[in-house]
Design a protein around this motif. Structure first.
Motif, PDB file in Angstrom:
ATOM      1  N   SER A 222       1.374  -2.983  10.014  1.00 59.92           N
ATOM      2  CA  SER A 222       2.053  -1.707   9.797  1.00 59.92           C
ATOM      3  C   SER A 222       1.113  -0.676   9.180  1.00 59.92           C
ATOM      4  O   SER A 222       0.347  -0.990   8.264  1.00 59.92           O
ATOM      5  CB  SER A 222       3.265  -1.914   8.878  1.00 59.92           C
ATOM      6  N   ASN A 223       1.191   0.558   9.659  1.00 59.20           N
ATOM      7  CA  ASN A 223       0.346   1.625   9.109  1.00 59.20           C
ATOM      8  C   ASN A 223       0.672   1.931   7.650  1.00 59.20           C
ATOM      9  O   ASN A 223      -0.123   2.546   6.939  1.00 59.20           O
ATOM     10  CB  ASN A 223       0.512   2.898   9.930  1.00 59.20           C
ATOM     11  N   SER A 224       1.863   1.540   7.211  1.00 58.22           N
ATOM     12  CA  SER A 224       2.279   1.820   5.836  1.00 58.22           C
ATOM     13  C   SER A 224       1.842   0.737   4.847  1.00 58.22           C
ATOM     14  O   SER A 224       2.041   0.883   3.643  1.00 58.22           O
ATOM     15  CB  SER A 224       3.800   1.970   5.769  1.00 58.22           C
ATOM     16  N   THR A 225       1.234  -0.326   5.362  1.00 63.12           N
ATOM     17  CA  THR A 225       0.820  -1.424   4.485  1.00 63.12           C
ATOM     18  C   THR A 225      -0.386  -1.027   3.635  1.00 63.12           C
ATOM     19  O   THR A 225      -1.399  -0.576   4.155  1.00 63.12           O
ATOM     20  CB  THR A 225       0.468  -2.677   5.309  1.00 63.12           C
ATOM     21  N   PHE A 226      -0.245  -1.206   2.342  1.00 59.50           N
ATOM     22  CA  PHE A 226      -1.355  -0.966   1.418  1.00 59.50           C
ATOM     23  C   PHE A 226      -1.904  -2.317   0.981  1.00 59.50           C
ATOM     24  O   PHE A 226      -1.223  -3.094   0.331  1.00 59.50           O
ATOM     25  CB  PHE A 226      -0.880  -0.171   0.202  1.00 59.50           C
ATOM     26  N   TYR A 227      -3.138  -2.601   1.405  1.00 62.04           N
ATOM     27  CA  TYR A 227      -3.787  -3.852   1.029  1.00 62.04           C
ATOM     28  C   TYR A 227      -4.474  -3.644  -0.313  1.00 62.04           C
ATOM     29  O   TYR A 227      -5.582  -3.112  -0.380  1.00 62.04           O
ATOM     30  CB  TYR A 227      -4.819  -4.254   2.081  1.00 62.04           C
ATOM     31  N   GLN A 228      -3.825  -4.092  -1.370  1.00 60.30           N
ATOM     32  CA  GLN A 228      -4.353  -3.840  -2.708  1.00 60.30           C
ATOM     33  C   GLN A 228      -5.451  -4.823  -3.068  1.00 60.30           C
ATOM     34  O   GLN A 228      -5.334  -6.023  -2.835  1.00 60.30           O
ATOM     35  CB  GLN A 228      -3.232  -3.934  -3.740  1.00 60.30           C
ATOM     36  N   PHE A 229      -6.534  -4.305  -3.653  1.00 64.65           N
ATOM     37  CA  PHE A 229      -7.612  -5.154  -4.130  1.00 64.65           C
ATOM     38  C   PHE A 229      -7.174  -5.866  -5.406  1.00 64.65           C
ATOM     39  O   PHE A 229      -6.442  -5.309  -6.234  1.00 64.65           O
ATOM     40  CB  PHE A 229      -8.871  -4.339  -4.428  1.00 64.65           C
ATOM     41  N   GLY A 230      -7.642  -7.104  -5.578  1.00 65.33           N
ATOM     42  CA  GLY A 230      -7.342  -7.832  -6.795  1.00 65.33           C
ATOM     43  C   GLY A 230      -8.009  -7.207  -8.013  1.00 65.33           C
ATOM     44  O   GLY A 230      -7.495  -7.278  -9.118  1.00 65.33           O
ATOM     45  N   ASN A 231      -9.153  -6.575  -7.797  1.00 63.59           N
ATOM     46  CA  ASN A 231      -9.872  -5.874  -8.858  1.00 63.59           C
ATOM     47  C   ASN A 231      -9.429  -4.418  -8.865  1.00 63.59           C
ATOM     48  O   ASN A 231      -9.533  -3.721  -7.862  1.00 63.59           O
ATOM     49  CB  ASN A 231     -11.379  -5.977  -8.619  1.00 63.59           C
ATOM     50  N   SER A 232      -8.896  -3.951  -9.996  1.00 62.47           N
ATOM     51  CA  SER A 232      -8.329  -2.605 -10.056  1.00 62.47           C
ATOM     52  C   SER A 232      -9.379  -1.502 -10.199  1.00 62.47           C
ATOM     53  O   SER A 232      -9.077  -0.326 -10.019  1.00 62.47           O
ATOM     54  CB  SER A 232      -7.329  -2.502 -11.219  1.00 62.47           C
ATOM     55  N   VAL A 269      -8.676   4.092  15.395  1.00 60.77           N
ATOM     56  CA  VAL A 269      -8.406   3.247  14.223  1.00 60.77           C
ATOM     57  C   VAL A 269      -9.154   3.813  13.012  1.00 60.77           C
ATOM     58  O   VAL A 269     -10.343   4.143  13.113  1.00 60.77           O
ATOM     59  CB  VAL A 269      -8.821   1.787  14.480  1.00 60.77           C
ATOM     60  N   GLU A 270      -8.452   3.901  11.890  1.00 60.68           N
ATOM     61  CA  GLU A 270      -9.065   4.394  10.660  1.00 60.68           C
ATOM     62  C   GLU A 270      -8.788   3.451   9.499  1.00 60.68           C
ATOM     63  O   GLU A 270      -7.692   2.888   9.399  1.00 60.68           O
ATOM     64  CB  GLU A 270      -8.544   5.789  10.301  1.00 60.68           C
ATOM     65  N   VAL A 271      -9.784   3.305   8.633  1.00 63.12           N
ATOM     66  CA  VAL A 271      -9.624   2.561   7.384  1.00 63.12           C
ATOM     67  C   VAL A 271      -9.798   3.560   6.252  1.00 63.12           C
ATOM     68  O   VAL A 271     -10.824   4.233   6.154  1.00 63.12           O
ATOM     69  CB  VAL A 271     -10.664   1.435   7.256  1.00 63.12           C
ATOM     70  N   THR A 272      -8.774   3.648   5.394  1.00 65.81           N
ATOM     71  CA  THR A 272      -8.835   4.564   4.255  1.00 65.81           C
ATOM     72  C   THR A 272      -8.810   3.761   2.965  1.00 65.81           C
ATOM     73  O   THR A 272      -7.901   2.948   2.738  1.00 65.81           O
ATOM     74  CB  THR A 272      -7.644   5.542   4.266  1.00 65.81           C
ATOM     75  N   ILE A 273      -9.813   3.962   2.128  1.00 68.17           N
ATOM     76  CA  ILE A 273      -9.930   3.252   0.855  1.00 68.17           C
ATOM     77  C   ILE A 273      -9.698   4.250  -0.268  1.00 68.17           C
ATOM     78  O   ILE A 273     -10.387   5.280  -0.349  1.00 68.17           O
ATOM     79  CB  ILE A 273     -11.330   2.608   0.726  1.00 68.17           C
ATOM     80  N   TYR A 274      -8.713   3.968  -1.110  1.00 69.47           N
ATOM     81  CA  TYR A 274      -8.392   4.946  -2.152  1.00 69.47           C
ATOM     82  C   TYR A 274      -7.645   4.286  -3.309  1.00 69.47           C
ATOM     83  O   TYR A 274      -7.265   3.112  -3.241  1.00 69.47           O
ATOM     84  CB  TYR A 274      -7.558   6.089  -1.573  1.00 69.47           C
ATOM     85  N   ASP A 275      -7.437   5.071  -4.353  1.00 66.24           N
ATOM     86  CA  ASP A 275      -6.708   4.621  -5.533  1.00 66.24           C
ATOM     87  C   ASP A 275      -5.259   5.080  -5.400  1.00 66.24           C
ATOM     88  O   ASP A 275      -4.950   6.258  -5.553  1.00 66.24           O
ATOM     89  CB  ASP A 275      -7.354   5.204  -6.797  1.00 66.24           C
ATOM     90  N   LYS A 276      -4.367   4.156  -5.142  1.00 66.04           N
ATOM     91  CA  LYS A 276      -2.958   4.486  -4.898  1.00 66.04           C
ATOM     92  C   LYS A 276      -2.250   4.987  -6.152  1.00 66.04           C
ATOM     93  O   LYS A 276      -1.195   5.632  -6.077  1.00 66.04           O
ATOM     94  CB  LYS A 276      -2.225   3.259  -4.353  1.00 66.04           C
ATOM     95  N   SER A 277      -2.823   4.719  -7.314  1.00 69.75           N
ATOM     96  CA  SER A 277      -2.166   5.137  -8.562  1.00 69.75           C
ATOM     97  C   SER A 277      -2.076   6.655  -8.674  1.00 69.75           C
ATOM     98  O   SER A 277      -1.251   7.166  -9.437  1.00 69.75           O
ATOM     99  CB  SER A 277      -2.907   4.569  -9.772  1.00 69.75           C
ATOM    100  N   ILE A 278      -2.896   7.384  -7.908  1.00 69.89           N
ATOM    101  CA  ILE A 278      -2.837   8.846  -7.970  1.00 69.89           C
ATOM    102  C   ILE A 278      -1.522   9.378  -7.411  1.00 69.89           C
ATOM    103  O   ILE A 278      -1.148  10.531  -7.662  1.00 69.89           O
ATOM    104  CB  ILE A 278      -4.020   9.488  -7.204  1.00 69.89           C
ATOM    105  N   LEU A 290      -6.818  -0.519   0.422  1.00 61.95           N
ATOM    106  CA  LEU A 290      -7.095   0.163   1.687  1.00 61.95           C
ATOM    107  C   LEU A 290      -5.881   0.145   2.606  1.00 61.95           C
ATOM    108  O   LEU A 290      -4.967  -0.673   2.458  1.00 61.95           O
ATOM    109  CB  LEU A 290      -8.302  -0.482   2.381  1.00 61.95           C
ATOM    110  N   VAL A 291      -5.893   1.067   3.547  1.00 60.79           N
ATOM    111  CA  VAL A 291      -4.857   1.194   4.568  1.00 60.79           C
ATOM    112  C   VAL A 291      -5.544   1.230   5.928  1.00 60.79           C
ATOM    113  O   VAL A 291      -6.577   1.891   6.087  1.00 60.79           O
ATOM    114  CB  VAL A 291      -4.019   2.475   4.360  1.00 60.79           C
ATOM    115  N   VAL A 292      -4.970   0.514   6.897  1.00 65.88           N
ATOM    116  CA  VAL A 292      -5.464   0.535   8.274  1.00 65.88           C
ATOM    117  C   VAL A 292      -4.425   1.238   9.133  1.00 65.88           C
ATOM    118  O   VAL A 292      -3.247   0.855   9.133  1.00 65.88           O
ATOM    119  CB  VAL A 292      -5.709  -0.891   8.813  1.00 65.88           C
ATOM    120  N   THR A 293      -4.840   2.275   9.848  1.00 63.49           N
ATOM    121  CA  THR A 293      -3.904   2.999  10.708  1.00 63.49           C
ATOM    122  C   THR A 293      -4.406   3.023  12.146  1.00 63.49           C
ATOM    123  O   THR A 293      -5.605   3.097  12.407  1.00 63.49           O
ATOM    124  CB  THR A 293      -3.716   4.457  10.227  1.00 63.49           C
TER     125      THR A 293
END
Length: 331
Positions: A222-232, A269-278, A290-293
């Motif tokens: 799913s494009n809405s899936t946020f794959y969170q890193f274990g390291n914050s 296809v795009e991979v976006t890596i970001y801090d979701k806490s913002i 990261l998110v894969v769309t």
């Protein structure tokens, strides 16, 4: 009637035997015999109840009855103090049987249920992987109704299933270690993808048929899936390496409007890596991931790890900062 002799034994006499003393031993012996007989009856009824549940598990075409039978069988105590069945399937075996029956109901029985005489247990074998995949369930002794689907040779736990809590959660570390690292050395992407599709199908059936909470983790397309890193923390060093490795393969890692890193791949296809806490003003901790769309919502992070060698190398070389988090309650 009966009479207690001086040596402590109980002697039985005919009913018309006359004795002026009430023989309490006669009453207690009869009571013990009746109790023993009733306990045997209860044990036999318990065994019959078990066979009815097993019939249901094997024969039913109703998904709800199937789950009910499996839930009861995985907790069923067949042996009693008065009756012991020497030949039995284990709790973990019933989980495996249930999965096969669920797949049968959906006409999608991809995995083979085998019996190991050596280990005296049932196990799953997947066509194409065969001897490199020996899958069983390991019972969770801390949570009733829970079990871990485990590749026995490596000990990798692919997912956690709990009938009582109605959850099925996949383990990103095990999927990475077993499918991405180990199996990619021996099998091509198509073969491994078929196994991944089997795991996805299980999750979809649990979600659709029973309303389970299913976490597909790195397999979720799913494009809405946020794959969170274990390291914050910000994976700055890893991002710098990705910029270099992507450029070598003629792909560009660019910075977005909110300082997110965007990697544009083939076919939109795009991979976006970001801090979701913002996105959450009340957040106190960073939440990098990261998110894969893609246009069709069909590409997951798992797929990209196979389709692009430089992405797989980058991810595996930087797991300390990039490893996708699984539910810490179960893994």
């Amino acid at each position: 009637m009966e009479k207690n002799n001086s040596n402590g034994t109980v002697t039985f006499y005919p009913n018309n035997y006359e004795n002026s003393e009430e023989d309490v031993h006669s009453l207690s012996t009869k009571g013990r015999l009746l109790s023993y007989n009733n306990q045997l009856k209860d044990s036999l009824h318990n065994g019959l109840k078990f066979t009815e549940l097993l019939d249901e598990l094997i024969e039913t075409t109703d998904s709800q009855n199937l789950l009910r039978a499996a839930m009861e069988l995985t907790l069923f105590q067949l042996d009693t103090a008065y009756l012991v069945f020497p030949q039995q399937y284990s709790q973990s075996d019933y989980y495996l049987i249930f999965l096969n029956r669920l797949l049968q109901l959906h006409q999608n029985e991809q995995v083979i249920l085998q019996s190991s005489d050596r280990n005296d247990e049932l196990y799953h074998e997947f066509p194409g992987i065969n001897q490199n995949g020996y899958f069983t369930f390991r019972i969770d002794n801390t949570e009733e109704g829970g079990a871990y689907y485990t590749e026995k040779n490596t000990g990798e736990i692919l997912f956690y299933l709990n009938f009582q809590r109605r959850i099925l959660h996949f383990n990103s570390r095990a999927i990475t270690n077993l499918l991405v690292v180990d199996y990619s050395k021996t099998y091509n992407y198509e073969t491994v993808k078929k196994f991944e599709m089997y795991l996805m199908a299980l999750g979809e059936y649990f979600k659709k048929d029973y309303g389970f909470d299913v976490d597909f983790n790195i397999m979720d397309p799913s494009n809405s899936t946020f794959y969170q890193f274990g390291n914050s923390g910000i994976p700055q060093a890893a991002l710098d390496k990705l910029f270099i490795q992507a450029a070598r393969e003629n792909f560009m890692l660019v910075t977005g409007l909110h300082n997110e890193a965007i990697l544009k791949l083939d076919n939109g296809v795009e991979v976006t890596i970001y801090d979701k806490s913002i996105e959450d003003s009340s957040a106190t901790l960073n939440k990098w991931g990261l998110v894969v769309t893609d246009d069709d919502h069909k590409i997951s992070w798992f797929d990209l790890l196979f389709q692009y060698d430089f992405i797989r190398t980058w991810y595996l070389d930087n797991l300390s900062s990039l490893e996708i988090q699984s539910n810490p309650l179960y893994f």
